[in-house]
Design a protein around this motif. Structure first.
Motif: not given
Length: 129
Positions: A47-53
């Motif tokens: 979830a964090t990775a997707e938000r950052l990307l």
């Protein structure tokens, strides 16, 4: 070409600042910290990775390294079609850079996108037969 930019792909292709006996902190060389979501991908915090990307911080929307990592997130979260489409976008980019993988290989982002597509596209085709 910028070298080495850093990106992450598959577990076997995940990129890091360097390969050592101890895991090195994940660092985005040539990008704003977190722009490629390396640390979040390493901890499997999808979830964090997707938000950052997808937030647009530090990496342009069409940056192949960002797209490769986003495809990794999509694949890990069960969105195979989105992952394959995202890796195809990465491959179609005209802005490829060389990156250093966690295992120390220097690889062009076009080649990383091809590797991801070859590995997963083949697996998807065999699963649907």
């Amino acid at each position: 070409m910028r070298m080495p930019a850093t990106a992450a792909l598959l577990a076997s292709l995940a990129l890091s600042a360097c390969a050592t006996g101890r895991p090195a902190p994940m660092v985005e060389n040539g990008y704003a910290p977190g722009a490629l979501a390396l640390a979040a991908i390493e901890r499997e915090d999808w979830a964090t990775a997707e938000r950052l990307l997808t937030s647009g911080r530090g990496a342009q929307a069409d940056d192949p390294a960002r797209l490769i990592n986003l495809g990794r997130v999509y694949m890990a979260t069960g969105r195979t079609g989105e992952a394959l489409s995202t890796w195809r976008l990465a491959l179609a980019s005209d802005r490829h850079d060389d990156v250093e993988t966690r295992d120390g290989r220097i690889v062009n982002t076009a080649d990383l996108a091809r590797e991801a597509l070859a590995h997963h596209d083949r697996a998807v085709r065999s699963a649907t037969r």
